[in-house]
Design a protein around this motif. Structure first.
Motif, short mmCIF file in Angstrom:
data_model
loop_
_atom_site.label_atom_id
_atom_site.label_comp_id
_atom_site.label_asym_id
_atom_site.label_seq_id
_atom_site.Cartn_x
_atom_site.Cartn_y
_atom_site.Cartn_z
N ARG A 28 -43.22 -18.11 31.68
CA ARG A 28 -44.27 -17.90 30.93
C ARG A 28 -44.80 -18.89 29.98
O ARG A 28 -44.06 -19.69 29.60
CB ARG A 28 -43.52 -16.72 29.77
N HIS A 29 -46.07 -19.01 29.79
CA HIS A 29 -46.55 -20.00 29.21
C HIS A 29 -46.66 -19.45 27.76
O HIS A 29 -47.00 -18.43 27.50
CB HIS A 29 -48.30 -20.40 29.65
N HIS A 30 -46.73 -20.47 26.93
CA HIS A 30 -46.84 -20.22 25.26
C HIS A 30 -47.97 -21.19 24.82
O HIS A 30 -47.63 -22.65 24.58
CB HIS A 30 -45.42 -20.53 24.56
N TYR A 60 -55.53 -19.31 32.67
CA TYR A 60 -54.31 -18.47 32.87
C TYR A 60 -54.22 -16.94 33.21
O TYR A 60 -53.34 -16.55 32.87
CB TYR A 60 -53.25 -19.00 31.92
N CYS A 93 -48.20 -15.05 30.14
CA CYS A 93 -48.71 -15.88 28.73
C CYS A 93 -48.26 -15.08 27.41
O CYS A 93 -48.68 -13.86 27.22
CB CYS A 93 -50.06 -16.37 28.89
N HIS A 135 -50.21 -10.49 29.42
CA HIS A 135 -50.74 -11.43 28.51
C HIS A 135 -50.31 -10.81 27.03
O HIS A 135 -50.51 -9.56 26.63
CB HIS A 135 -52.21 -11.63 28.58
#
Length: 277
Positions: free
Chosen positions: A2-4, A26, A31, A81
């Motif tokens: 997971r991107h933050h 993304y 995310c 998301h």
């Protein structure tokens, strides 16, 4: 993974352009996006301002944050998301630093104009940039009204003067997202490299072994930033990325008007990775 991603906003269209770019960049990745608004009040006089008036202004900003979150939810095409909002009374710099540490932010996406854009820092009275102020995670600067295209080509100018370590990872992660090709640029001839530079070149080749990549050489004629602009056009680069070492080429980008040209009027986003000693 997971991107933050932290997105500072002043509710301008420029700030929304950065948010929209991050959403599309993304689109297929899990995310959590954090919309950050650092609220400030500046009165033109010393006249009394009632607390209730201040409260009403803050409530309006909080409503705008909620509206921005709702707008992003509509735009997103990924059910994985997640959107959060952060309302802060700290300075923008302090608010960004606090958010990075609290929410384990791994990237900032920011517009290049507006009160919370890069221009405030780049041309601020102390001539200190957000790039230098916030060295905790990579920073993606997005030109105003930039039309998203899948970043098939990533540009990476480097001088080979230093070894490569963890700071290469964000470039590789970016390449992973869209199966991008990493185009390395060195401004000067390959035959002019020192032994140290040659060693670092071989190190970088090893790091990029599993990725589509190329090494490109341009003569040092005129300013480096002009060579990079030519490189962007010739190779159809979609994102320019650089490592922010001390005393490196990027310092010239900050001190010279090139950020003005390539950032504010840029054809592509600029991805800056801090070097951590």
């Amino acid at each position: 993974m997971r991107h933050h991603i932290l997105i500072p906003t002043d509710f301008s269209e420029n700030a929304w352009s950065a948010a929209l770019y991050a959403l599309k960049l993304y689109a297929q990745e899990p995310c959590t996006f954090y919309f950050l608004h650092a609220w400030t009040f500046s009165s033109g006089s010393r006249t009394y301002v009632s607390p209730s008036y201040i409260d009403s202004l803050q409530d309006k900003s909080k409503e705008q944050l909620a509206g921005l979150k709702a707008r992003a939810i509509i735009e997103s095409t990924n059910s994985d998301h997640i959107f959060e909002t952060i309302f802060s009374l700290d300075s923008l710099e302090d608010a960004i630093k606090f958010a990075i540490e609290k929410h384990k932010i791994d990237q900032i996406a920011m517009g290049t104009k507006g009160a919370t854009g890069a221009k405030e820092f780049l041309l601020g009275s102390n001539t200190v940039t957000v790039i230098d102020k916030v060295r905790l995670c990579p920073l993606l600067l997005v030109p105003n009204n930039f039309e998203f295209v899948s970043p098939a080509q990533i540009g990476f100018p480097t001088d080979f003067n230093r070894g490569y370590g963890n700071e290469i990872q964000p470039i590789k992660k970016l390449a992973d997202v869209h199966n991008s090709k990493i185009n390395v640029l060195h401004i000067n001839g390959k035959d002019k490299l020192t032994d140290i530079q040659n060693d670092n070149l071989e190190m970088l080749k090893a790091f990029l072994n599993d990725y589509k990549h190329s090494f490109n050489w341009m003569p040092e004629i005129g300013k480096k930033e002009q060579a990079i602009e030519s490189f962007i056009e010739e190779k159809n680069i979609n994102i320019l990325t650089m490592i922010n070492y001390e005393h490196s080429i990027i310092e010239n980008f900050i001190k010279e008007p090139v950020i003005k040209k390539m950032g504010y009027h840029s054809i592509i986003p600029f991805f800056v990775i801090p070097h951590k000693n």
